[in-house]
Write a protein that holds these residues in place. Structure first.
Motif, short mmCIF file in Angstrom:
data_model
loop_
_atom_site.label_atom_id
_atom_site.label_comp_id
_atom_site.label_asym_id
_atom_site.label_seq_id
_atom_site.Cartn_x
_atom_site.Cartn_y
_atom_site.Cartn_z
N ASN A 20 0.85 -1.19 0.00
CA ASN A 20 0.00 0.00 0.00
C ASN A 20 0.89 1.24 0.00
OD1 ASN A 20 0.94 0.38 2.63
ND2 ASN A 20 -0.96 -0.34 3.59
N GLY A 21 0.28 2.40 0.13
CA GLY A 21 1.06 3.63 0.06
C GLY A 21 2.11 3.78 1.14
N ALA A 22 1.99 3.03 2.23
CA ALA A 22 2.97 3.13 3.31
C ALA A 22 4.37 2.71 2.87
CB ALA A 22 2.53 2.28 4.50
N TRP A 23 4.47 1.90 1.81
CA TRP A 23 5.78 1.52 1.30
C TRP A 23 6.59 2.74 0.86
CZ3 TRP A 23 7.85 -3.42 -0.86
CH2 TRP A 23 7.30 -4.53 -0.22
N LEU A 24 5.89 3.77 0.43
CA LEU A 24 6.59 4.97 -0.03
C LEU A 24 7.20 5.78 1.12
CD1 LEU A 24 4.08 6.09 -2.80
CD2 LEU A 24 6.34 5.11 -3.12
N LEU A 25 6.93 5.36 2.36
CA LEU A 25 7.62 5.99 3.49
C LEU A 25 9.13 5.76 3.40
CD1 LEU A 25 5.15 5.09 6.38
CD2 LEU A 25 5.71 7.40 5.59
N ALA A 26 9.54 4.68 2.73
CA ALA A 26 10.97 4.46 2.51
C ALA A 26 11.54 5.57 1.63
CB ALA A 26 11.20 3.10 1.87
N VAL A 27 10.76 6.03 0.65
CA VAL A 27 11.18 7.15 -0.20
C VAL A 27 11.24 8.44 0.62
CG1 VAL A 27 10.61 8.51 -2.24
CG2 VAL A 27 10.18 6.04 -2.22
N VAL A 28 10.21 8.67 1.42
CA VAL A 28 10.17 9.87 2.26
C VAL A 28 11.37 9.90 3.21
CG1 VAL A 28 8.86 11.08 4.06
CG2 VAL A 28 7.66 10.08 2.12
N ALA A 29 11.69 8.77 3.81
CA ALA A 29 12.83 8.70 4.73
C ALA A 29 14.13 9.04 4.00
CB ALA A 29 12.92 7.30 5.35
N GLY A 87 14.36 8.93 -5.87
CA GLY A 87 13.56 8.97 -7.09
C GLY A 87 13.44 7.61 -7.75
N MET A 88 14.55 6.87 -7.78
CA MET A 88 14.52 5.53 -8.36
C MET A 88 13.63 4.60 -7.54
SD MET A 88 15.88 3.86 -10.95
CE MET A 88 14.32 3.04 -11.22
N LEU A 89 13.73 4.72 -6.22
CA LEU A 89 12.91 3.89 -5.33
C LEU A 89 11.43 4.18 -5.53
CD1 LEU A 89 13.19 1.76 -3.08
CD2 LEU A 89 13.24 3.63 -1.42
N TYR A 90 11.08 5.45 -5.75
CA TYR A 90 9.69 5.81 -6.00
C TYR A 90 9.17 5.15 -7.27
CZ TYR A 90 5.47 8.63 -6.60
OH TYR A 90 4.16 9.04 -6.77
N ILE A 91 9.99 5.16 -8.31
CA ILE A 91 9.58 4.55 -9.57
C ILE A 91 9.30 3.06 -9.39
CG2 ILE A 91 10.35 3.97 -11.90
CD1 ILE A 91 11.88 6.64 -11.90
N TRP A 92 10.18 2.37 -8.68
CA TRP A 92 9.98 0.94 -8.42
C TRP A 92 8.67 0.70 -7.70
CZ3 TRP A 92 15.40 -0.75 -6.16
CH2 TRP A 92 16.34 -0.77 -7.19
N MET A 93 8.51 1.40 -6.57
CA MET A 93 7.36 1.13 -5.70
C MET A 93 6.06 1.63 -6.31
SD MET A 93 8.86 1.85 -1.91
CE MET A 93 10.08 0.74 -1.17
N MET A 94 6.10 2.80 -6.93
CA MET A 94 4.87 3.36 -7.49
C MET A 94 4.34 2.50 -8.62
SD MET A 94 2.96 5.89 -6.69
CE MET A 94 1.48 4.97 -6.99
#
Length: 354
Positions: free
Chosen positions: A151-160, A195-202
């Protein structure tokens, strides 16, 4: 004859907290409060900014105490949360909370040493959590299907990740060479990796959105991190642009940084109407009950971050036409924070100790 004294429920709960079910994502309260504080400061509300800074600092200390208490009392439950695909990413709020508090210390207090200490803590937490959580997710034998495990919580890794980049750029602007050069390079590296991590997860999250059944209960508040992750990426890029004159490698790729910063901002902006529509579908059309949940801090944070990021990009790019957008979202973020905080207080008062 002895009289038995009774402790009021609220006092009893504070003295003997029930930490077994503490959400790993509760540090989102610090994230949200800290960034809304900076949003209030940029629209000329210094008293509000300082008050929220105090709330964020107090919440940070209390949450660390509760987390350590939970680790001592319920270590197996903590380990289960770390290895859980839905709850595990919530631990990344610890990293972002530390970085945002450090940013507040630099911007509001001009305490470089304290900001650097928070940055070091955030880096240590980021290293430990990143390689622990994702290693466990990789090697564990039993894994959920995509529609049940992301879910969207995975993107907390990007935020961190991006929060470390933001604080590094703020520190670089206040330190002398060669530390300024080192921090800017590290900030650029983290910004690119985020940015790369966001692309993967999104990609996975969007695939889950469109090709699996979606119920109102699936649309949890952390889906607002879809936008928040892009907003904090915009903020980091804006600070890198402003630091370009002090680092030759930033100056040489400045057009690239500017282009990607606008790309991040545009992507985050696209998400806002989509998330509002989905929220209306969830709570009005599907009549999903609206009640306080610690995860709602993950919806307040993106609003504040978007306000701050838009303001900073407006300044870094020399646009000077996005000020109205930034101001409007600052007020929206303040209102959302107030609603979430009232909900938290009512829940704290009404809940009886076990």
């Amino acid at each position: 004859m002895t009289t038995k004294t009774t402790t009021p429920p609220l006092v009893s709960r504070l003295l003997h907290p029930d930490v077994d079910g503490l959400s790993p994502a509760y540090f989102g309260m610090v994230m949200a409060t800290g960034i809304v504080s900076l949003a209030a400061n940029q629209i000329g509300l210094p008293i509000v900014a300082w008050a929220l800074f105090g709330v964020a600092g107090l919440a940070y200390l209390v949450l660390w105490w509760l987390t350590l208490l939970r680790l001592l009392r319920h270590p197996r439950r903590m380990l289960a949360d770390v290895s859980d695909h839905l709850r595990g990413p919530g631990f990344f709020t610890m990293v972002a909370a530390s970085s945002i508090l450090g940013s507040q210390c630099l911007i509001l207090l001009e305490l470089t040493a304290v900001g650097f200490a928070f940055w070091c803590a955030a880096v240590v937490l980021w290293l430990g959590l990143t390689y622990t959580i994702f290693t466990i997710f990789t090697v564990k034998a039993e894994k959920p299907t995509l529609d049940k495990g992301i879910n969207g919580a995975w993107l907390l890794a990007v935020v961190a990740t991006q929060s470390i980049a933001v604080l590094a750029t703020l520190l670089a602007a206040r330190l002398e060479q060669p530390y300024r050069l080192d921090l800017n390079f590290l900030a650029l590296s983290m910004w690119l990796w985020g940015g790369m991590l966001y692309i993967w997860m999104m990609s996975l999250i969007f695939y889950r959105y469109t090709f699996f059944a979606f119920s109102p209960g699936d649309l949890s508040p952390p889906y607002w991190i879809n936008m928040g992750a892009m907003a904090i990426s915009t903020l980091a890029g804006s600070f890198l642009i402003q630091n370009a004159q002090d680092a030759w490698f930033l100056h040489s790729i400045q057009p690239f940084i500017k282009g990607f910063t606008i790309f991040y901002w545009a992507t985050g902006t696209w998400w806002i109407p989509m998330l509002v529509i989905l929220g209306i579908w969830r709570h009005i059309y599907k009549r999903f009950p609206l009640r306080y949940d610690p995860l709602y801090w993950g919806a307040v944070f993106p609003l504040g971050m978007y306000a701050v990021a838009t303001h900073q990009m407006d300044q870094a790019m020399g646009f000077h036409f996005l000020g109205t957008v930034s101001t409007a979202f600052s007020w929206v973020a303040l209102g959302a924070w107030g609603l979430a905080f009232v909900g938290y207080l009512l829940t704290l008062i009404r809940r009886r100790p076990q």
